[in-house]
Design a protein around this motif. Structure first.
Motif, PDB file in Angstrom:
ATOM      1  N   SER A  41       0.828  -1.211   0.000  1.00  0.00           N
ATOM      2  CA  SER A  41       0.000   0.000   0.000  1.00  0.00           C
ATOM      3  C   SER A  41       0.859   1.258   0.000  1.00  0.00           C
ATOM      4  N   PHE A  42       2.175   1.099   0.233  1.00  0.00           N
ATOM      5  CA  PHE A  42       3.075   2.261   0.197  1.00  0.00           C
ATOM      6  C   PHE A  42       3.881   2.323  -1.104  1.00  0.00           C
ATOM      7  N   THR A  43       3.472   1.515  -2.101  1.00  0.00           N
ATOM      8  CA  THR A  43       4.203   1.506  -3.376  1.00  0.00           C
ATOM      9  C   THR A  43       3.293   1.932  -4.528  1.00  0.00           C
ATOM     10  N   ASN A  44       3.928   2.042  -5.718  1.00  0.00           N
ATOM     11  CA  ASN A  44       3.172   2.431  -6.917  1.00  0.00           C
ATOM     12  C   ASN A  44       2.705   1.218  -7.703  1.00  0.00           C
ATOM     13  N   TRP A  45       2.404   0.126  -7.025  1.00  0.00           N
ATOM     14  CA  TRP A  45       2.072  -1.145  -7.653  1.00  0.00           C
ATOM     15  C   TRP A  45       0.786  -1.071  -8.478  1.00  0.00           C
ATOM     16  N   LYS A  46       0.856  -1.515  -9.724  1.00  0.00           N
ATOM     17  CA  LYS A  46      -0.327  -1.665 -10.573  1.00  0.00           C
ATOM     18  C   LYS A  46      -0.159  -2.960 -11.331  1.00  0.00           C
ATOM     19  N   PHE A  47      -1.206  -3.428 -11.991  1.00  0.00           N
ATOM     20  CA  PHE A  47      -1.045  -4.578 -12.863  1.00  0.00           C
ATOM     21  C   PHE A  47      -0.050  -4.205 -13.945  1.00  0.00           C
ATOM     22  N   GLY A  48       0.953  -5.060 -14.176  1.00  0.00           N
ATOM     23  CA  GLY A  48       1.895  -4.788 -15.256  1.00  0.00           C
ATOM     24  C   GLY A  48       3.151  -4.071 -14.791  1.00  0.00           C
ATOM     25  N   VAL A  49       3.139  -3.501 -13.571  1.00  0.00           N
ATOM     26  CA  VAL A  49       4.360  -2.847 -13.088  1.00  0.00           C
ATOM     27  C   VAL A  49       5.347  -3.931 -12.649  1.00  0.00           C
ATOM     28  N   ARG A  50       6.558  -3.891 -13.224  1.00  0.00           N
ATOM     29  CA  ARG A  50       7.549  -4.899 -12.887  1.00  0.00           C
ATOM     30  C   ARG A  50       8.076  -4.678 -11.477  1.00  0.00           C
ATOM     31  N   ALA A  51       8.499  -5.781 -10.871  1.00  0.00           N
ATOM     32  CA  ALA A  51       9.031  -5.688  -9.517  1.00  0.00           C
ATOM     33  C   ALA A  51      10.213  -4.729  -9.447  1.00  0.00           C
ATOM     34  N   THR A  52      10.995  -4.668 -10.542  1.00  0.00           N
ATOM     35  CA  THR A  52      12.196  -3.833 -10.521  1.00  0.00           C
ATOM     36  C   THR A  52      11.862  -2.349 -10.556  1.00  0.00           C
ATOM     37  N   SER A  53      10.723  -1.990 -11.144  1.00  0.00           N
ATOM     38  CA  SER A  53      10.381  -0.568 -11.198  1.00  0.00           C
ATOM     39  C   SER A  53       9.400  -0.174 -10.081  1.00  0.00           C
ATOM     40  N   LEU A  54       9.258  -1.101  -9.098  1.00  0.00           N
ATOM     41  CA  LEU A  54       8.394  -0.813  -7.952  1.00  0.00           C
ATOM     42  C   LEU A  54       9.041   0.279  -7.106  1.00  0.00           C
ATOM     43  N   LYS A  55       8.264   1.327  -6.801  1.00  0.00           N
ATOM     44  CA  LYS A  55       8.838   2.429  -6.034  1.00  0.00           C
ATOM     45  C   LYS A  55       8.051   2.670  -4.756  1.00  0.00           C
ATOM     46  N   PHE A  56       8.765   3.086  -3.736  1.00  0.00           N
ATOM     47  CA  PHE A  56       8.108   3.528  -2.506  1.00  0.00           C
ATOM     48  C   PHE A  56       7.546   4.915  -2.713  1.00  0.00           C
ATOM     49  N   ILE A  57       6.265   5.101  -2.448  1.00  0.00           N
ATOM     50  CA  ILE A  57       5.722   6.442  -2.643  1.00  0.00           C
ATOM     51  C   ILE A  57       5.082   6.956  -1.359  1.00  0.00           C
ATOM     52  N   GLY A  58       5.455   6.346  -0.227  1.00  0.00           N
ATOM     53  CA  GLY A  58       4.964   6.842   1.057  1.00  0.00           C
ATOM     54  C   GLY A  58       3.454   6.740   1.158  1.00  0.00           C
ATOM     55  N   LEU A  59       2.860   7.822   1.629  1.00  0.00           N
ATOM     56  CA  LEU A  59       1.418   7.806   1.889  1.00  0.00           C
ATOM     57  C   LEU A  59       0.578   8.218   0.682  1.00  0.00           C
ATOM     58  N   GLU A  60       1.222   8.312  -0.473  1.00  0.00           N
ATOM     59  CA  GLU A  60       0.526   8.877  -1.634  1.00  0.00           C
ATOM     60  C   GLU A  60      -0.791   8.162  -1.968  1.00  0.00           C
ATOM     61  N   ASN A  61      -0.770   6.810  -1.906  1.00  0.00           N
ATOM     62  CA  ASN A  61      -2.003   6.073  -2.205  1.00  0.00           C
ATOM     63  C   ASN A  61      -3.135   6.482  -1.272  1.00  0.00           C
ATOM     64  N   TYR A  62      -2.760   6.661  -0.004  1.00  0.00           N
ATOM     65  CA  TYR A  62      -3.780   7.025   0.983  1.00  0.00           C
ATOM     66  C   TYR A  62      -4.289   8.434   0.723  1.00  0.00           C
ATOM     67  N   LEU A  63      -3.360   9.343   0.462  1.00  0.00           N
ATOM     68  CA  LEU A  63      -3.771  10.737   0.224  1.00  0.00           C
ATOM     69  C   LEU A  63      -4.658  10.823  -1.016  1.00  0.00           C
ATOM     70  N   GLU A  64      -4.307  10.014  -2.027  1.00  0.00           N
ATOM     71  CA  GLU A  64      -5.115   9.958  -3.255  1.00  0.00           C
ATOM     72  C   GLU A  64      -6.528   9.450  -2.938  1.00  0.00           C
ATOM     73  N   LEU A  65      -6.581   8.345  -2.159  1.00  0.00           N
ATOM     74  CA  LEU A  65      -7.878   7.757  -1.772  1.00  0.00           C
ATOM     75  C   LEU A  65      -8.755   8.771  -1.054  1.00  0.00           C
ATOM     76  N   PHE A  66      -8.102   9.510  -0.131  1.00  0.00           N
ATOM     77  CA  PHE A  66      -8.873  10.443   0.699  1.00  0.00           C
ATOM     78  C   PHE A  66      -9.497  11.558  -0.130  1.00  0.00           C
ATOM     79  N   LYS A  67      -9.014  11.743  -1.358  1.00  0.00           N
ATOM     80  CA  LYS A  67      -9.605  12.762  -2.221  1.00  0.00           C
ATOM     81  C   LYS A  67     -10.892  12.281  -2.874  1.00  0.00           C
ATOM     82  N   TYR A  68     -11.070  10.941  -2.900  1.00  0.00           N
ATOM     83  CA  TYR A  68     -12.228  10.414  -3.616  1.00  0.00           C
ATOM     84  C   TYR A  68     -13.478  10.397  -2.744  1.00  0.00           C
ATOM     85  N   GLN A  69     -14.535  10.983  -3.301  1.00  0.00           N
ATOM     86  CA  GLN A  69     -15.860  10.930  -2.695  1.00  0.00           C
ATOM     87  C   GLN A  69     -16.265   9.470  -2.434  1.00  0.00           C
ATOM     88  N   ARG A  70     -15.931   8.611  -3.422  1.00  0.00           N
ATOM     89  CA  ARG A  70     -16.368   7.212  -3.352  1.00  0.00           C
ATOM     90  C   ARG A  70     -15.787   6.495  -2.128  1.00  0.00           C
TER      91      ARG A  70
END
Lengths: 273, 295
Positions: free
Chosen positions: B34-63
């Protein structure tokens, strides 16, 4: 005396009224599953069918037969493996002198309540790396893993309440723990094994999220198949209800014939024994 | 009793322990992802730590907030009614004639043995606006209105929750019944009577504390059900109409398997896990301590 009679009548009538809330849905489900499409169109849901129309069940068996067999294979195998693994671990936690038995029990019990969501996505990835998604092995592995904590806890609690005398006699006779467990403890553990088996079987049979995610094309599980009937037979309530009944039959049979063990397992599972 | 030599530890405990450990490893994996930029198709080698970004992004969604709010609604309108209905049923059964009790107890409890899929299909029909049992019966009784039980955004939440209350009140009943009937309780009452305690004292000092414990168990377990609820909502409405009945577990499933946003989905999973842990850790701690004291 008269006041007591009034009280008694009041309690009975409140209970009977409340019981209707539970009885009526089951009743309409059963009678509707036995009606013809014409009888359904009359919307006389509370009246019984003129003649039990069994071809609803034949149609459903035709549609869900494969799912029933797959689910039976997966639930029975998972239950048996869980019983074997869990009973051994339960005995270990209950009867071995462990420095960290409290901590270990904590870890096991916490795992038994783990929401499946917490592991769903990594589990899907793991199984697709191992090429076992949508296979018997993949589903059985997932369910065994998810039900091991409960299958450990229920026997553990049972062994802890067992008097130690019998095992002490075995020790005096020179038996080791494996021998004692198999020859002395297992034969008197049937109630605990029955509770565990019924609970694990029911939870696997009824499970939805893992079945939906890890099964589907090759291995079809009952719970998602029952849910699919809603779309496949929209407004054919007789077929939907027949499917719902067939889909809940094995757990209900256990509940009716071995309700005592079901309840005991539920209570121990929540640590109220 | 036995010494935990290595060979015995391997034989008795190794299989279970490995599987349980794997459960924890998978959980940590979820949190980690949950702290990475993981998506379908993202290779393990290009996996990056992005901190809380996923959470901050989620918190913007009404849904996300809609789902979160619905879980809170579940906690209030599922947990409390189920607990109290269970308590009332247990109390009434406890004082009812034995024969009646033995008939009614399984009747209250059988929904616990059903799957949410079955309950969902059954209640979807009961709630159908045109030929559902509920509206047909209401119509016969003279109510002309067609009530959209599952099609009205506000009503739908409560319709689904009611089906869950129906399914789980037997479960909470059996826990209360065990508390009212427990061997310890009965002998404590007997002992108090011998000591000349009044029935008010018995109620206040023996029965109520016991029920309080059962209440704690019931509320904790039902809260966890309410946090992870998925099947019933999925089967009855798929979260609709719109997102009006969507809960976190449904949103998590949609993110992962319909939108391929795996990292965002693991973030929602982590939130469900964290919220459950808030209840679970103290609950398990308390139960283990209590159990080892008695055992």
């Amino acid at each position: 005396m008269a006041k007591m009679m009034v009280n008694r009548a009041l309690i009975i009538s409140v209970l009977v009224l409340l019981s209707m809330l539970f009885l009526v849905p089951m009743y309409v489900m059963v009678v509707t599953s036995l009606k013809t499409p014409y009888e359904i169109s009359l919307a006389e849901y509370l009246s019984p069918p003129k003649f039990p129309y069994l071809s609803n069940y034949l149609k459903i068996l035709d549609k869900m037969g494969e799912a029933l067999i797959d689910t039976l294979i997966v639930s029975v195998s998972s239950t048996m493996i869980c019983i074997a693994i869990g009973t051994l671990a339960g005995y270990f936690l209950a009867r071995f002198n462990l420095r960290y038995s409290l901590h270990l029990s904590f870890i096991v019990m916490l795992a038994s309540f783990l929401p499946y969501q917490a592991i769903l996505i990594p589990l899907t990835m793991l199984e697709s790396w191992l090429f076992i998604t949508d296979t018997y092995l993949g589903l059985i592995f997932a369910y065994v893993m998810l039900n091991t904590p409960l299958s450990t806890l229920i026997p553990m609690v049972f062994f802890m309440t067992l008097p130690k005398e019998l095992e002490e006699i075995a020790i005096v006779d020179g038996c080791g723990p494996i021998h004692t467990f198999i020859k002395v403890v297992l034969p008197i553990s049937k109630p605990a094994l029955a509770s565990t088996a019924i609970l694990v079987f029911t939870s696997v049979w009824n499970e939805f999220l893992i079945a939906l995610t890890l099964g589907g094309t090759r291995i079809r599980m009952v719970a998602p198949s029952v849910a699919e009937l809603k779309g496949a037979y929209a407004a054919f309530w007789n077929l939907q209800m027949a499917g719902a009944i067939i889909g809940s039959l094995p757990p209900l049979i256990f509940f009716i014939t071995a309700g005592k063990y079901f309840v005991k397992g539920l209570l121990v599972g929540t640590m109220r024994a | 009793m036995w010494k935990p030599q290595l060979k015995y530890t391997l034989f008795f405990f190794f299989p279970a322990f490995t599987l349980i450990l794997l459960l924890y490893v998978l959980t940590i994996w979820t949190v980690f992802m949950s702290f990475t930029n993981w998506k379908f198709g993202v290779r393990a080698t290009s996996l990056k730590f992005i901190g809380l970004e996923n959470y901050l992004e989620l918190f913007k969604y009404q849904r996300f907030w809609e789902s979160f709010k619905n879980n809170i609604i579940w906690l209030v309108f599922f947990v409390i009614p189920t607990a109290f209905l269970g308590l009332i049923l247990a109390y009434l059964l406890d004082i009812a004639p034995v024969k009646l009790e033995s008939i009614l107890r399984p009747l209250f409890l059988y929904p616990t043995a059903l799957s949410f899929a079955v309950t969902g299909v059954l209640w979807s029909w009961i709630y159908d606006p045109w030929d559902g049992v509920l509206n047909v019966v209401l119509f016969r009784l003279g109510f002309e209105a067609i009530i959209p039980w599952l099609d009205d955004p506000t009503l739908a939440k409560f319709s689904i929750i009611s089906a869950a209350v129906w399914q789980y009140s037997g479960f909470s009943m059996i826990i209360f019944l065990a508390a009212l009937r427990g061997g310890l309780l009965k002998s404590a009452i007997e002992a108090a009577k011998v000591d000349g305690a009044s029935s008010a004292q018995i109620l206040l000092h023996i029965i109520l504390p016991n029920i309080r414990n059962a209440m704690l168990v019931v509320i904790s377990l039902l809260t966890i059900f309410g946090l992870k609820i998925f099947d019933l909502v999925w089967v009855m409405t798929r979260g609709g109409p719109g997102y009006s009945t969507e809960v976190l577990a449904v949103y998590m499933y949609v993110l992962a398997f319909h939108q391929d946003l795996l990292a965002a989905s693991t973030a929602v999973a982590t939130i469900i896990f964290a919220l459950s842990s808030l209840i679970l850790i103290p609950y398990v701690h308390y139960s283990i301590k209590r159990w080892f004291k008695h055992g």
